[in-house]
Design an enzyme around this catalytic site. Structure first.
Site, mmCIF file in Angstrom:
data_model
loop_
_atom_site.group_PDB
_atom_site.id
_atom_site.type_symbol
_atom_site.label_atom_id
_atom_site.label_comp_id
_atom_site.label_asym_id
_atom_site.label_seq_id
_atom_site.Cartn_x
_atom_site.Cartn_y
_atom_site.Cartn_z
ATOM 1 N N ARG A 46 0.732 -0.923 0.293
ATOM 2 C CA ARG A 46 0.771 0.461 -0.759
ATOM 3 C C ARG A 46 0.806 1.080 0.509
ATOM 4 O O ARG A 46 0.701 1.998 -0.644
ATOM 5 C CB ARG A 46 -0.548 -0.343 1.592
ATOM 6 C CG ARG A 46 -1.347 1.580 1.981
ATOM 7 C CD ARG A 46 -3.046 1.623 2.440
ATOM 8 N NE ARG A 46 -3.018 0.505 3.088
ATOM 9 C CZ ARG A 46 -2.319 0.773 4.791
ATOM 10 N NH1 ARG A 46 -1.694 1.472 4.826
ATOM 11 N NH2 ARG A 46 -1.938 -0.164 5.455
ATOM 12 N N TYR A 98 -18.320 17.483 -13.562
ATOM 13 C CA TYR A 98 -18.478 15.729 -14.765
ATOM 14 C C TYR A 98 -19.231 15.301 -12.786
ATOM 15 O O TYR A 98 -19.350 15.955 -11.481
ATOM 16 C CB TYR A 98 -17.025 15.025 -13.496
ATOM 17 C CG TYR A 98 -17.346 13.673 -13.755
ATOM 18 C CD1 TYR A 98 -18.156 12.505 -14.273
ATOM 19 C CD2 TYR A 98 -17.122 12.905 -12.570
ATOM 20 C CE1 TYR A 98 -18.501 11.504 -13.903
ATOM 21 C CE2 TYR A 98 -17.266 11.670 -12.115
ATOM 22 C CZ TYR A 98 -18.259 11.095 -12.762
ATOM 23 O OH TYR A 98 -18.739 9.650 -12.775
ATOM 24 N N ASP A 170 -8.646 19.882 -12.856
ATOM 25 C CA ASP A 170 -8.738 18.474 -13.323
ATOM 26 C C ASP A 170 -9.004 18.180 -14.496
ATOM 27 O O ASP A 170 -9.477 18.899 -15.552
ATOM 28 C CB ASP A 170 -10.090 18.005 -13.293
ATOM 29 C CG ASP A 170 -10.771 16.288 -13.285
ATOM 30 O OD1 ASP A 170 -10.112 16.101 -14.580
ATOM 31 O OD2 ASP A 170 -11.739 15.936 -13.748
ATOM 32 N N LYS A 195 -9.599 7.614 -18.088
ATOM 33 C CA LYS A 195 -10.211 8.126 -19.706
ATOM 34 C C LYS A 195 -8.550 8.178 -20.860
ATOM 35 O O LYS A 195 -8.452 7.235 -21.208
ATOM 36 C CB LYS A 195 -10.557 10.205 -19.926
ATOM 37 C CG LYS A 195 -10.933 9.836 -18.078
ATOM 38 C CD LYS A 195 -12.112 8.636 -18.148
ATOM 39 C CE LYS A 195 -13.531 8.960 -17.260
ATOM 40 N NZ LYS A 195 -14.330 7.902 -17.143
HETATM 41 O O1 P1T Z 1 -14.192 7.849 -13.002
HETATM 42 P P1 P1T Z 1 -13.319 8.185 -12.143
HETATM 43 O O2 P1T Z 1 -12.136 7.363 -12.768
HETATM 44 O O3 P1T Z 1 -13.672 8.122 -11.208
HETATM 45 O O4 P1T Z 1 -13.101 9.674 -13.070
HETATM 46 C C1 P1T Z 1 -13.803 10.560 -12.166
HETATM 47 C C2 P1T Z 1 -13.764 11.782 -13.315
HETATM 48 C C3 P1T Z 1 -13.291 12.523 -12.876
HETATM 49 N N1 P1T Z 1 -13.459 13.882 -14.089
HETATM 50 C C4 P1T Z 1 -13.664 13.892 -15.037
HETATM 51 C C5 P1T Z 1 -12.737 14.898 -15.038
HETATM 52 C C6 P1T Z 1 -14.023 12.637 -15.256
HETATM 53 O O5 P1T Z 1 -14.891 12.521 -16.647
HETATM 54 C C7 P1T Z 1 -14.591 11.818 -14.698
HETATM 55 C C8 P1T Z 1 -15.771 10.629 -14.762
HETATM 56 N N2 P1T Z 1 -16.149 11.023 -16.219
HETATM 57 C C9 P1T Z 1 -16.815 9.955 -16.394
HETATM 58 C C10 P1T Z 1 -17.108 8.512 -16.193
HETATM 59 C C11 P1T Z 1 -17.920 10.397 -17.768
HETATM 60 O O6 P1T Z 1 -18.288 9.485 -18.146
HETATM 61 O O7 P1T Z 1 -18.255 11.320 -17.639
#
Ligand code: P1T
Length: 377
Positions: A46, A98, A170, A195
């Site tokens: 961890r 988001y 972000d 992403k």
């Molecule tokens: O899903 P995760 O890896 O926890 O990420 C969250 C997140 C954070 N910031 C942005 C700009 C994002 O688009 C996302 C997750 N977004 C999607 C799942 C979506 O379809 O927009």
């Protein structure tokens, strides 16, 4: 050194024990110690893992940051960045993020004493009015998900710093290939590596990158203390992903521009949100701040029925949440990614029932266009 050279080599030094060119997946929970307090710098997985450490060096270098930390998801990375404020502090959150980011503030952090207000961070005069004596952080997304509004990162950083606040950006939609917020004065960059950074829709992860040594020490402490770490296998996948980030982003950007222009001309489309279009209100700022416009395109079809026909009519694009993979994904923000945002706020922002979002993939663009065209008609 150029971006791709860094992407391919930073953190990717040949494995010291075998010379393996690809960083191995160190699938272990712990490490043998030679004696009490005598070890090779690795005690428990961890806390430290060589595969994760390689990825952390890699993405930190790409973001022009000294320090980087990999997390189990974008949300856990964002939540950890919020551990830089304390109960009683006030955060200004961009009014379009988001949906999960809004939900984190609105449904969770609020109950732990973190005050927040929403503000349109693309309007610096409006943003200035949102500062309070206890404002310690401004959290922005640029371009925003899914309306693609651009925030001037330098202007926001200057304003926040003059008011004693840190700025978190972000950077998920742009990736460090197209935008490096730290170079514009931002303090902390967060990512959903799920992403573009991973890029192949086969891993969920997150990242925090920053330069301040004291804050980095705290982020590392929280990463270990709470334990929302990225697994060795996921670290390996993302590390493999970033090697091709530049060529993938160029391809997403090329296709994104073509799809946005096609939609802008289409009689069944009422409005297109894409910073690469000269009609986008912040096209000039996007050109200045970003190295490209990327593959995210949203458009207004006029009604839920019209949106449904497009979303259910596509064959090359896949209906699903997420973005940033090589395959084109199509989604309905109002009922999917932004369902946790109150309807009134959604409508004010433009996240209507008729809004459709496409994460334009890197397939042959004629096939993507033909697919959207047949679904629209
Ligand atoms: O899903 P995760 O890896 O926890 O990420 C969250 C997140 C954070 N910031 C942005 C700009 C994002 O688009 C996302 C997750 N977004 C999607 C799942 C979506 O379809 O927009």
């Amino acid at each position: 050194m150029g971006f791709s050279t860094v992407a391919i080599h930073a953190g990717n030094e040949p494995d010291p024990t075998t010379g393996a060119v690809a960083v191995p997946i160190y699938q272990t929970s712990t490490y043998a110690q030679e004696g009490l307090g005598k070890h090779k710098g690795f005690e428990y997985a961890r806390t430290q893992n060589p595969t994760r450490a390689a990825l952390e060096r890699n993405i930190a270098a790409l973001e022009s940051a000294k320090f980087g930390f990999a997390f189990a998801s974008g949300m856990s990375a964002i939540d950890t960045s919020l551990k830089l404020v304390k109960a009683g502090d006030h955060v200004i959150l961009g009014d379009n993020t988001y949906g999960g980011t809004f939900r984190l503030f609105n449904r969770i952090l609020r109950d732990y004493g973190i005050e927040f207000d929403l503000a349109d961070t693309s309007d610096i005069v409006n943003l200035e009015r949102a500062f309070k004596p206890n404002t310690k952080m401004v959290f922005v997304e640029t371009p925003t998900n899914p309306i693609m509004t651009i925030t001037d990162l330098k202007a926001v950083s200057d304003l926040a710093h003059a008011n004693g606040a840190k700025v978190v950006c972000d950077n998920t939609f742009m990736s460090p290939y197209f935008q490096r917020p730290i170079e514009h004065g931002v303090d902390i960059v967060v990512h959903s590596t799920t992403k573009y950074l991973n890029g192949h829709s086969d891993s969920v992860g997150g990242f925090v990158a920053l330069n301040d040594e004291k804050d980095a020490e705290w982020i590392g402490f929280v990463q270990n203390g709470i334990g929302a770490i990225l697994s060795p296998f996921d670290s390996f996948l993302v590390l493999r992903g970033t090697k091709t980030l530049a060529i993938r982003m160029d391809a997403h950007d090329r296709n994104g521009r073509v799809v946005a222009n096609f939609l802008a001309e289409h009689p069944r489309v009422q409005k297109v949100y894409y910073p690469g279009l000269t009609s986008h209100p912040q096209h000039e700022l996007a050109k200045r701040q970003q190295g490209g416009f990327g593959g995210m395109v949203s458009f207004e079809t006029g009604s839920l029925e019209n949106a449904r026909k497009v979303l259910e009519g596509v064959r090359v694009c896949t209906l699903g949440e997420s973005l940033g993979g090589v395959e084109s994904l199509i989604s309905h923000p109002a009922t999917m990614t932004h369902a946790s945002v109150p309807e009134e706020t959604r409508n004010k922002l433009g996240i209507t029932d008729g809004l459709v979002r496409i994460s334009v993939g890197i397939e042959d663009v004629e096939d993507i266009i033909a697919d959207i065209d047949q679904a629209l008609s």
